[in-house]
Design an enzyme around this catalytic site. Structure first.
Site, PDB file in Angstrom:
ATOM      1  N   SER A  81       0.842  -1.199   0.000  1.00 25.49           N
ATOM      2  CA  SER A  81       0.000   0.000   0.000  1.00 25.49           C
ATOM      3  C   SER A  81       0.878   1.250   0.000  1.00 25.49           C
ATOM      4  CB  SER A  81      -0.957  -0.039   1.194  1.00 25.49           C
ATOM      5  OG  SER A  81      -1.968   0.930   1.055  1.00 25.49           O
ATOM      6  N   ASP A 124      -5.981  -3.187  -2.566  1.00 19.96           N
ATOM      7  CA  ASP A 124      -4.878  -2.980  -1.634  1.00 19.96           C
ATOM      8  C   ASP A 124      -4.229  -4.291  -1.182  1.00 19.96           C
ATOM      9  OD1 ASP A 124      -3.298  -2.262   0.621  1.00 19.96           O
ATOM     10  OD2 ASP A 124      -4.557  -0.510   0.957  1.00 19.96           O
TER      11      ASP A 124
END
Length: 417
Positions: A58, A235
C-alpha cells in the site's frame, strides 16, 4: 545493489508497512537511515544501494517505488529525505478534506432524520432529510475518494517504467478480487515472466487501492505469446499489510529456484539475513471494542462504529502483528534476534491514527510522532501479549539505525572489494 553472483555475508531486506498518510513515519525513519549511510559512504549514498530486497504494501509500496525506481540518470527517483515532502505536498490532494463528506456526520444526521416527524410543515426540513438519506446511501455506493489525482500523479512520475527496471529487487503485493488470490509483483518475476512485468504506475495504484477509500484498479498485460492477462486488484494490505515475511519468503523462493544472486545461501540460513521492518504506526490499545458490544453488531457496525472501521482495523492489525510475531520467533530461535529490527509506534490516538485525514496539522503531527519514535528505546513484541516492550541495552531506535547503517555499509564494501 548490483545483481549477479557476489561475495556476501548477509542478505539485506527492507520492509515497509501499509498505512495511508502514516507513510510519513517510515519516511522519517528512512531519511535518518540514509543520512547515516551518507556519513559513512558519501552524499551520493541511497537506500537502494544497500538492500537486496525492498518490500512494501500500500503506502509502503509507494515508498518502495520512490526508493527503487530509476530516474533519467539511472539513480533512485527519490532520496529518502524527500519522501516526507511527497506526502506533505500530495496527500492533501489524494485525500481532499474539503470535498470529504464525514461518514460520522452522515450517520448522525440520518439518525436525526429518521427521528423527525414525516411532515413538520417545513419543506426545507423534509428536503434536508432526503439529502441526508441520499448522502448516506452514497457512502455505501462508492469509495470515499475518486483516486483521480493519484492516478495522474503516478503516471506522470513513473511513465512507462516497469517493475523489472527497478534498481534493486522490489516486492509489492496486491489482491485480485476476481480470483480472490494475492498477486505479488517482484523485480525477478518481471524479468522472468513478461505478463508480470507490469507498469510501476499500475502496481502502485493496485497496492494502494484500499477498500472503501480508493477504487479498485484494473489493468492488462500480455504474456510471451501475446495472450492478454487481466488484473482486478485492491490494496495488498488485505493479504500482507506487513510484508516482512513475504520478503523473506521471496528470498527463499529465489534460492530454491537457483537465482545466482542468492546462490551462496541455503534456504534455512535466515540468520544470514539482515532485516529492517518499518511500521506506519498503530492506534493506542484503548480496548474500545469488546465481545459484548460486537456480538450485537450487524454488517453496518463492522464497517463503521463510533467513528471507526472495526473490520479494516482488525484485518490490518492482525496481519501486521502476526507477521511480526512470526519473524521475531524465527530470528530468536536462530539466536539472531539482533539481525531483525522492527520499529513501530503503537500509541497513536485521534486523527493521528487515521489513514486519510491529510490536514496540514495532522501531517505535521505525524512527522513529530516519527521524530519522537527515533528517540524511543528499541522494543520487541511480547509473544504472549502482542505489546512492544523495551529491550535493555540496545539504546534508542536512532542508535539502532546507526548500527544497522554500519552493517549495511560493511556488507556493501565486502561486495565491492
Amino acid at each position: 545493489m548490483a545483481f549477479g553472483l557476489t561475495k556476501r555475508k548477509m542478505v539485506t531486506v527492507l520492509s515497509i508497512d501499509g498505512g495511508g498518510i502514516r507513510g510519513i513515519i517510515p519516511g522519517t525513519l528512512l531519511a535518518n537511515l540514509e543520512s547515516k549511510l551518507q556519513e559513512l559512504d558519501g552524499p551520493g549514498a541511497r537506500i537502494a544501494d544497500y538492500f537486496d530486497v525492498i518490500a512494501g504494501t500500500s503506502t509502503g509500496g509507494l515508498v518502495t517505488t520512490m526508493l527503487a525506481a530509476p530516474n533519467k540518470n539511472n539513480r533512485p527517483m527519490y532520496a529518502a529525505k524527500d519522501i516526507n515532502n511527497f506526502y506533505l505536498q500530495h496527500t492533501p490532494k489524494i485525500f481532499p478534506q474539503t470535498s470529504r463528506w464525514s461518514f460520522r456526520d452522515t450517520v448522525t444526521r440520518l439518525i436525526g432524520a429518521v427521528s423527525w416527524p414525516k411532515y413538520d410543515g417545513k419543506y426545507l426540513s423534509r428536503r434536508c432529510c432526503m439529502d441526508t438519506v441520499t448522502r448516506f446511501i452514497g457512502a455505501f455506493s462508492g469509495p470515499k475518494y475518486d483516486g483521480k489525482y493519484l492516478r495522474s500523479l503516478t503516471k506522470e512520475l513513473l511513465g512507462d517504467l516497469t517493475i523489472k527496471q527497478t534498481l534493486t529487487n522490489v516486492v509489492i503485493p496486491a489482491f485480485d478480487i476476481k480470483y480472490l488470490q494475492p498477486v505479488i509483483f517482484s523485480t525477478s518475476d518481471g524479468k522472468m515472466n513478461v505478463s508480470k512485468n507490469a507498469l510501476l504506475s499500475d502496481i502502485c495504484l493496485s497496492t494502494s487501492a484500499a477498500p472503501t477509500y480508493l477504487p479498485a484498479h484494473y489493468f492488462e498485460t500480455k504474456d510471451a505469446d501475446g495472450k492478454t492477462r487481466t488484473f482486478d486488484l485492491i490494496d495488498g494490505g488485505v493479504a500482507a499489510n506487513n510484508p516482512t515475511l513475504m520478503a523473506i519468503s521471496h528470498i527463499t523462493k529465489e534460492i530454491i529456484m537457483g537465482n545466482c544472486e542468492f546462490i551462496e545461501m541455503e534456504p534455512a540460513e535466515s540468520k544470514r539475513m539482515l532485516v529492517l521492518s518499518l511500521g506506519t504506526g498503530a492506534a493506542k490499545r484503548e480496548e474500545e471494542y469488546n465481545a459484548a458490544t460486537a456480538s450485537q453488531w450487524g454488517s453496518l457496525n463492522w464497517v463503521y462504529y463510533n467513528g471507526a472501521k472495526p473490520l479494516l482495523d482488525v484485518y490490518a492489525d492482525a496481519s501486521s502483528d502476526m507477521v511480526d510475531i512470526h519473524v521475531s520467533t524465527l530470528f530468536q530461535a536462530l539466536y539472531a534476534e539482533k539481525n531483525y529490527l522492527r520499529i513501530q509506534d503503537d500509541t497513536l490516538t485521534g486523527d493521528l491514527a487515521s489513514v486519510d485525514i491529510a490536514t496540514k496539522e495532522n501531517l505535521e503531527g505525524l512527522v513529530k510522532i516519527a521524530e519522537k519514535l527515533l528517540k524511543k528505546p528499541v522494543s520487541r513484541v511480547n509473544m504472549e501479549t502482542g505489546q512492544f516492550e523495551t529491550v535493555e541495552g540496545e539504546g534508542t531506535n536512532e542508535e539502532a539505525l546507526g548500527r544497522f547503517a554500519k552493517q549495511l555499509a560493511d556488507e556493501r564494501k565486502l561486495r565491492t572489494t
